[in-house]
Write a protein that holds these residues in place. Structure first.
Motif, PDB file in Angstrom:
ATOM      1  N   PRO A 186       0.726  -1.042   0.020  1.00  0.00           N
ATOM      2  CA  PRO A 186      -0.024  -0.052   0.086  1.00  0.00           C
ATOM      3  C   PRO A 186       0.789   1.426   0.191  1.00  0.00           C
ATOM      4  O   PRO A 186       0.316   2.179  -0.355  1.00  0.00           O
ATOM      5  CB  PRO A 186      -0.900  -0.238   1.078  1.00  0.00           C
ATOM      6  N   GLY A 187       2.002   1.241   0.490  1.00  0.00           N
ATOM      7  CA  GLY A 187       3.155   2.505   0.342  1.00  0.00           C
ATOM      8  C   GLY A 187       3.500   2.734   1.791  1.00  0.00           C
ATOM      9  O   GLY A 187       4.217   3.859   1.770  1.00  0.00           O
ATOM     10  N   VAL A 188       2.867   2.140   2.949  1.00  0.00           N
ATOM     11  CA  VAL A 188       3.537   2.587   4.107  1.00  0.00           C
ATOM     12  C   VAL A 188       4.681   1.272   4.663  1.00  0.00           C
ATOM     13  O   VAL A 188       4.438   0.312   3.930  1.00  0.00           O
ATOM     14  CB  VAL A 188       2.508   2.626   5.471  1.00  0.00           C
ATOM     15  N   GLU A 189       5.634   1.584   5.530  1.00  0.00           N
ATOM     16  CA  GLU A 189       6.545   0.938   5.980  1.00  0.00           C
ATOM     17  C   GLU A 189       5.716  -0.570   6.310  1.00  0.00           C
ATOM     18  O   GLU A 189       6.269  -1.662   6.084  1.00  0.00           O
ATOM     19  CB  GLU A 189       7.495   1.330   7.029  1.00  0.00           C
ATOM     20  N   LYS A 244      10.113   8.139   2.430  1.00  0.00           N
ATOM     21  CA  LYS A 244       9.686   8.336   3.960  1.00  0.00           C
ATOM     22  C   LYS A 244      10.444   7.057   4.589  1.00  0.00           C
ATOM     23  O   LYS A 244      10.657   7.369   5.859  1.00  0.00           O
ATOM     24  CB  LYS A 244       8.259   8.266   3.998  1.00  0.00           C
ATOM     25  N   VAL A 245      10.617   6.125   3.995  1.00  0.00           N
ATOM     26  CA  VAL A 245      11.276   4.860   4.939  1.00  0.00           C
ATOM     27  C   VAL A 245      12.700   5.075   4.548  1.00  0.00           C
ATOM     28  O   VAL A 245      13.543   4.651   5.250  1.00  0.00           O
ATOM     29  CB  VAL A 245      10.814   3.786   4.373  1.00  0.00           C
ATOM     30  N   PHE A 246      13.103   5.371   3.308  1.00  0.00           N
ATOM     31  CA  PHE A 246      14.687   5.292   2.989  1.00  0.00           C
ATOM     32  C   PHE A 246      15.219   6.657   2.177  1.00  0.00           C
ATOM     33  O   PHE A 246      15.364   6.871   1.024  1.00  0.00           O
ATOM     34  CB  PHE A 246      14.775   4.378   1.903  1.00  0.00           C
ATOM     35  N   PRO A 247      15.108   7.659   3.141  1.00  0.00           N
ATOM     36  CA  PRO A 247      15.529   9.042   2.735  1.00  0.00           C
ATOM     37  C   PRO A 247      16.814   9.261   2.166  1.00  0.00           C
ATOM     38  O   PRO A 247      17.283  10.174   1.539  1.00  0.00           O
ATOM     39  CB  PRO A 247      15.045   9.935   4.087  1.00  0.00           C
ATOM     40  N   GLU A 248      17.746   8.488   2.514  1.00  0.00           N
ATOM     41  CA  GLU A 248      19.214   8.262   2.400  1.00  0.00           C
ATOM     42  C   GLU A 248      19.542   7.824   0.957  1.00  0.00           C
ATOM     43  O   GLU A 248      20.560   8.163   0.200  1.00  0.00           O
ATOM     44  CB  GLU A 248      20.137   7.621   3.263  1.00  0.00           C
ATOM     45  N   LYS A 249      18.435   7.162   0.282  1.00  0.00           N
ATOM     46  CA  LYS A 249      18.798   6.493  -1.046  1.00  0.00           C
ATOM     47  C   LYS A 249      18.910   7.497  -2.194  1.00  0.00           C
ATOM     48  O   LYS A 249      18.420   8.839  -1.904  1.00  0.00           O
ATOM     49  CB  LYS A 249      17.782   5.627  -1.297  1.00  0.00           C
ATOM     50  N   TYR A 295       4.860   6.751  -6.067  1.00  0.00           N
ATOM     51  CA  TYR A 295       5.528   5.893  -5.323  1.00  0.00           C
ATOM     52  C   TYR A 295       6.766   6.129  -4.550  1.00  0.00           C
ATOM     53  O   TYR A 295       7.448   5.626  -3.588  1.00  0.00           O
ATOM     54  CB  TYR A 295       5.480   4.567  -6.019  1.00  0.00           C
ATOM     55  N   VAL A 296       7.547   6.775  -5.639  1.00  0.00           N
ATOM     56  CA  VAL A 296       8.805   7.285  -4.838  1.00  0.00           C
ATOM     57  C   VAL A 296       8.970   8.048  -3.577  1.00  0.00           C
ATOM     58  O   VAL A 296       9.553   7.794  -2.769  1.00  0.00           O
ATOM     59  CB  VAL A 296       9.793   8.004  -5.934  1.00  0.00           C
ATOM     60  N   ASN A 297       7.880   9.017  -3.763  1.00  0.00           N
ATOM     61  CA  ASN A 297       7.669   9.875  -2.503  1.00  0.00           C
ATOM     62  C   ASN A 297       7.249   8.811  -1.277  1.00  0.00           C
ATOM     63  O   ASN A 297       7.628   9.362  -0.135  1.00  0.00           O
ATOM     64  CB  ASN A 297       6.609  10.870  -2.893  1.00  0.00           C
TER      65      ASN A 297
END
Length: 248
Positions: A15-18, A47-52, A41-43
């Motif tokens: 669904p898009g949440v962690e 939220k889960v992998f901001p460093e990527k 979907y990237v946005n």
């Protein structure tokens, strides 16, 4: 034989949440160097992998982003293409494999399954898909409406539970109405239906209704619609399709 470092993952993020990601999907996204996907979907993934590192395109940029992902993988950058829900159910897995057939044969491709909206949305409503069901998209961007109509009629005639993806948009504001009219051609009044919007995300909402009332429902591209079969009923405010256990 050495390890192939030219690898591309196609990942369903649910669904898009962690919390909606599978453990495998989360592990893969943690390990890759680059994440590619549709901006919406990237946005969610950021939220889960901001460093990527990310590469994104807008609506209808599917071929561009899948080709870019294959090119990055071919250059030695371990890459993931992300898809909402599952990677192959209206996702990018098929397109990636098609593009790789001749041009990117040296890239190893691994598809990582995710929880598609038929399942996550069905869980919100209860158990609408407890028996045989069909999943049909109402988007005619890639499929002619005439073909969609044939599939709707066939599924209705076979008494399938039906899950509708992409039920409406600004350009297709009456498509759900048209689908309901097809469902009602040979009866069907009183059939239990439901729909869920923003599954698993902020603003999630759902509604149980009937086929007649569903026709007038205001839905969008982030809504998944469920049309029951002749055995579907409401139990404790949940949509339930019986599998037919004896004695129950």
């Amino acid at each position: 034989m050495g390890i192939n470092m030219k690898k591309l993952y196609v990942v369903g993020i649910g669904p898009g949440v962690e919390e909606g990601m599978t453990a495998e999907a989360r592990h893969v996204l943690q390990e890759v160097d680059l994440i590619v996907g549709y901006t919406v979907y990237v946005n969610l993934v950021k939220k889960v992998f901001p460093e990527k590192e990310y590469f994104e395109t807008g609506m209808r940029g599917e071929v561009e982003r899948c080709r870019a992902a294959l090119e990055k993988a071919q250059s030695g950058i371990v890459t993931a293409v992300v898809c909402s829900g599952d990677a192959e159910v209206y996702g990018m897995a098929g397109l990636v494999l098609e593009l790789s057939e001749k041009e990117f044969v040296g890239v190893e491709i691994q598809v990582v399954a995710g929880v598609t909206a038929a399942l996550s949305g069905g869980a919100v409503l209860g158990a609408p898909l407890g028996h045989d069901f069909a999943v049909i998209s109402l988007s005619d961007l890639l499929t002619p409406w005439e073909t969609i109509e044939k599939r709707l009629r066939a599924a209705r005639a076979a008494d399938f539970c039906i899950c509708l993806y992409n039920p409406s948009s600004k350009k297709r504001g009456d498509y759900l109405q048209r689908a309901c009219d097809i469902m009602l051609e040979n009866g069907g009044t009183g059939i239990v239906c439901g729909y869920v919007t923003n599954i698993g995300r902020e603003g999630q909402s759902y509604c149980l209704t009937t086929l007649e009332k569903l026709r007038e429902a205001k839905v969008d591209m982030f809504t998944t619609v469920f049309i029951g079969n002749s055995q579907t009923r409401v139990i404790r405010d949940k949509m339930v399709t019986s599998r037919g256990y004896r004695g129950v």
